[in-house]
Design an enzyme around this catalytic site. Structure first.
Site, PDB file in Angstrom:
ATOM      1  N   ASP A 135      -2.464 -17.694   5.070  1.00 52.58           N
ATOM      2  CA  ASP A 135      -3.483 -18.576   4.468  1.00 52.58           C
ATOM      3  C   ASP A 135      -4.060 -19.519   5.514  1.00 52.58           C
ATOM      4  O   ASP A 135      -5.272 -19.757   5.576  1.00 52.58           O
ATOM      5  CB  ASP A 135      -2.933 -19.328   3.249  1.00 52.58           C
ATOM      6  CG  ASP A 135      -1.490 -19.763   3.400  1.00 52.58           C
ATOM      7  OD1 ASP A 135      -0.810 -19.280   4.322  1.00 52.58           O
ATOM      8  OD2 ASP A 135      -1.031 -20.605   2.605  1.00 52.58           O
ATOM      9  N   LYS A 138       3.501 -14.149   5.843  1.00 55.24           N
ATOM     10  CA  LYS A 138       3.850 -15.189   4.868  1.00 55.24           C
ATOM     11  C   LYS A 138       5.383 -15.246   4.836  1.00 55.24           C
ATOM     12  O   LYS A 138       6.018 -15.094   3.782  1.00 55.24           O
ATOM     13  CB  LYS A 138       3.239 -14.819   3.509  1.00 55.24           C
ATOM     14  CG  LYS A 138       3.300 -15.903   2.477  1.00 55.24           C
ATOM     15  CD  LYS A 138       2.160 -16.888   2.562  1.00 55.24           C
ATOM     16  CE  LYS A 138       2.312 -17.982   1.531  1.00 55.24           C
ATOM     17  NZ  LYS A 138       1.337 -19.065   1.677  1.00 55.24           N
ATOM     18  N   TYR A 198       0.805  -1.211   0.000  1.00 56.18           N
ATOM     19  CA  TYR A 198       0.000   0.000   0.000  1.00 56.18           C
ATOM     20  C   TYR A 198       0.843   1.268   0.000  1.00 56.18           C
ATOM     21  O   TYR A 198       0.305   2.369  -0.002  1.00 56.18           O
ATOM     22  CB  TYR A 198      -0.880   0.044   1.255  1.00 56.18           C
ATOM     23  CG  TYR A 198      -2.182  -0.683   1.095  1.00 56.18           C
ATOM     24  CD1 TYR A 198      -2.210  -2.070   1.046  1.00 56.18           C
ATOM     25  CD2 TYR A 198      -3.379  -0.003   0.999  1.00 56.18           C
ATOM     26  CE1 TYR A 198      -3.397  -2.751   0.906  1.00 56.18           C
ATOM     27  CE2 TYR A 198      -4.571  -0.678   0.863  1.00 56.18           C
ATOM     28  CZ  TYR A 198      -4.575  -2.053   0.818  1.00 56.18           C
ATOM     29  OH  TYR A 198      -5.753  -2.721   0.679  1.00 56.18           O
ATOM     30  N   ASP A 254      -6.054  -5.624   5.526  1.00 60.62           N
ATOM     31  CA  ASP A 254      -7.187  -5.144   4.746  1.00 60.62           C
ATOM     32  C   ASP A 254      -8.136  -6.293   4.433  1.00 60.62           C
ATOM     33  O   ASP A 254      -9.353  -6.218   4.634  1.00 60.62           O
ATOM     34  CB  ASP A 254      -6.639  -4.531   3.444  1.00 60.62           C
ATOM     35  CG  ASP A 254      -7.717  -3.872   2.612  1.00 60.62           C
ATOM     36  OD1 ASP A 254      -8.747  -3.480   3.193  1.00 60.62           O
ATOM     37  OD2 ASP A 254      -7.531  -3.750   1.395  1.00 60.62           O
TER      38      ASP A 254
END
Ligand code: NAD
Length: 361
Positions: free
Chosen positions: A223, A190, A124, A247
């Site tokens: 995930d 991640k 972002y 988000d």
């Protein structure tokens, strides 16, 4: 002494939601002095800017604000008011509690999580190189020299995650947990794939956690977190995430508690804090006294806590929860069917919350 608060009604359904929220906040008895200023599409049409200087000056001065949603028209020249606010005031922590209140139809009634999203870095950050641009070519050539091959028709977005940014957001998550009696912080990432961005976030998160041994800490790969949130939501408490994952998980959380009309938020920085719903301006319902003010009212409840008015915040939350539990004087989105003729409007929902607070007094 009265708390001075910048009040930004916004546009679309914003002004109706903001007015309903102002009324319930005043009904708590906390002394609030409103400094009202515009932002969004309406002031853009009138003055050529979606975010006038006077609005920013007010937030800088009062250091706390509540804001109705604002429209960001697709393809127009103007930038999102929310992005501007976050940048100008360095509102680095976005706090989004997602709690399933009794009476709301949801498959996840045990959900009671708080999402703490980093607001300033990650994909972002706006560092992007368009396919075919000179900058893109220069960057690909430079990276080629480092042994990284990128196809020449690729667009490129950069993902910076710093130790500084990670440390302050994870500290914010622990501070929230402590101040609100929460037991655990989960860091999502991640790091197995993005070793130097998410990996750094995780490394710093672990270091910060060591300073807070009284609060449990764990990490989850993003995930896996999404999978577990919808299979065992009761196992999660405060979840801290870099910007993009934050988000996405915020909307997941809003869905889990019954919809966007129920999901509040606060953007907090060192200089100021701005409270607003997760949802947008729902322009198709503008002026219809129809949409659910719960998300903005709960954002107001978070603002009261931020101002140190905990008892009033708790009273307001209990009254909102009671109106939802009873299920009579609620907006269309909280009724069994969307065309239920017994649904009330935005303003009548506020009346019901005020009645509930008065009855409990
Ligand atoms: P939206 O959240 O405004 O509305 C999507 C749908 O969700 C609505 O049509 C409605 O069915 C439902 N909904 C939203 N809020 C509700 C409420 N309070 N009660 C009942 N139902 C509700 O999303 P959008 O249509 O994608 O965005 C509209 C505009 O809002 C866009 O210009 C977008 O940029 C802007 N936006 C602003 C903010 C903000 O100001 N914080 C956040 C998100 C989007």
């Amino acid at each position: 002494m009265a708390h001075e608060v910048t009040f930004i009604p916004g546009d679309g359904t914003g002004p109706e939601l903001a007015e309903a929220t102002r009324r319930v906040l005043e009904a708590t008895g906390v002394e609030l002095q409103w400094d009202e200023h515009p932002a969004g599409e309406d002031v853009y049409n009138a003055e050529g800017t979606p975010f006038p200087e006077r609005t920013l000056d007010s937030v800088k001065r009062t250091r706390v604000g509540i804001k109705g949603p604002t429209t960001t028209p697709v393809g127009s020249g103007f930038r999102s008011v929310n992005v501007l606010l976050r940048k100008e005031l360095d509102l680095y922590a976005c706090i989004r509690p997602c709690k399933a209140y009794e009476g709301v139809r949801t498959r996840f009634p045990e959900t009671d999580i708080v999402i703490v999203r980093e607001n300033t870095e990650d994909l972002y950050a706006g560092i992007e190189y368009e396919r075919g641009s000179d900058e893109n070519a220069q960057l690909r050539e430079f990276l080629g020299g480092l042994g990284a091959t990128i196809r020449d028709d690729a667009g490129i977005s950069i993902k910076p995650i710093s130790a500084f940014g990670s440390e302050r957001i994870v500290e914010a998550a622990f501070a929230y947990a402590r101040e609100n009696g929460r037991r655990k912080v989960t860091a999502a990432h991640k790091a197995n794939i993005m070793k130097f961005s998410d990996g750094l976030f995780l490394e710093i998160a672990r270091q910060v956690a060591e300073r807070h041994p009284d609060i449990e800490f764990e990490d989850r790969i993003i995930d896996n977190l999404c999978n577990q949130l919808v299979s065992r939501p009761e196992e999660y408490d405060v979840i801290v995430l870099p910007n993009l994952y934050g988000d996405i998980v915020s909307d997941l959380g809003a869905g889990m508690i019954g919809g966007l009309g129920l999901a509040p938020g606060g953007n907090i920085g060192t200089e100021a804090a701005m409270f607003e719903a997760t949802h947008g301006s729902a322009p198709k319902y503008k002026g219809q006294n129809k949409v659910n003010p719960t998300a903005l009212m709960l954002s107001g409840m978070l603002m009261l806590r931020h101002l140190g008015e905990r008892e009033a915040a708790d009273r307001l939350e209990r009254a909102i929860a009671e109106v939802i539990r009873k299920g009579e004087k609620v907006t269309y989105d909280l009724k069994p069917t969307r065309d239920d003729p017994t649904a009330v409007g935005t303003s009548q929902f506020a009346d019901a919350v005020i009645e509930e607070m008065n009855a409990a007094a």
